[in-house]
Write an enzyme that holds these catalytic residues in place. Sequence first.
Site, short mmCIF file in Angstrom:
data_model
loop_
_atom_site.label_atom_id
_atom_site.label_comp_id
_atom_site.label_asym_id
_atom_site.label_seq_id
_atom_site.Cartn_x
_atom_site.Cartn_y
_atom_site.Cartn_z
CD GLU A 90 -2.59 1.34 2.59
OE1 GLU A 90 -2.94 2.46 3.01
OE2 GLU A 90 -2.89 0.28 3.18
CE LYS A 143 -6.39 1.88 7.42
NZ LYS A 143 -5.79 2.88 6.50
#
Length: 219
Positions: A46, A139
């Site tokens: 990421e 998340k």
Amino acid sequence: MPTHATLPRWDLLRAARVVPVLRYHDSATALYAAQVALRAGCRAIELTWTIPNVLDVLQATRADSRLSGRDDVLIGVGTVLDADQARLALEAGADFLVAPGVVPDVAELAAAAGAISMLGAFTATEVIAARAAGADVVKIFPASSGGPGHLSALKAVFGDTFFCPTGGVSRENMAQYFAAGADIVGIGSNLYDKDALAQQDTDALVAQVRQVLAEAGVK
């Protein structure tokens, strides 16, 4: 199973276990950190939107992955806050998008592009909202505020939700998050030794990340 994500990408994400969350103030350091992650064998990376010229870093990382024969690596963009950022990231080739909160546009645009969406949540109400928005992954952020016990309580209610705690997760505590119900974990600045990174000691950094992956059960 995810609502929208294409199956090959979903299988790759499940196998990744650990997602390096790279957040740096300069693009050169971010690209170097991504190259270390590739060399160590990470299957998902990421890159946060806060990195200067992050989309150039994404495309350079993609080129590096192909040169090294790592076409199976998922490269995504995090800290995506609105539809405009989501569109730009997807146009640059992002495999997944990560928002720190419930941003329905992120999930919708990712779904249309066949990409994976991760929407941030902390409370049960926010998890419900993220699921309703079509998030493939919820998340839990910031994970350290509630710790593994908080995640365990959420998993008990939302057993079919794919959770990725991020924020304060480290090599030392990731096993507790996995035991609490995490499917994958996001590890930020805790992943790389700061001195080794400053000195660009690639061998030491690669060895460190490989140890984390091994302890996470990556095969």
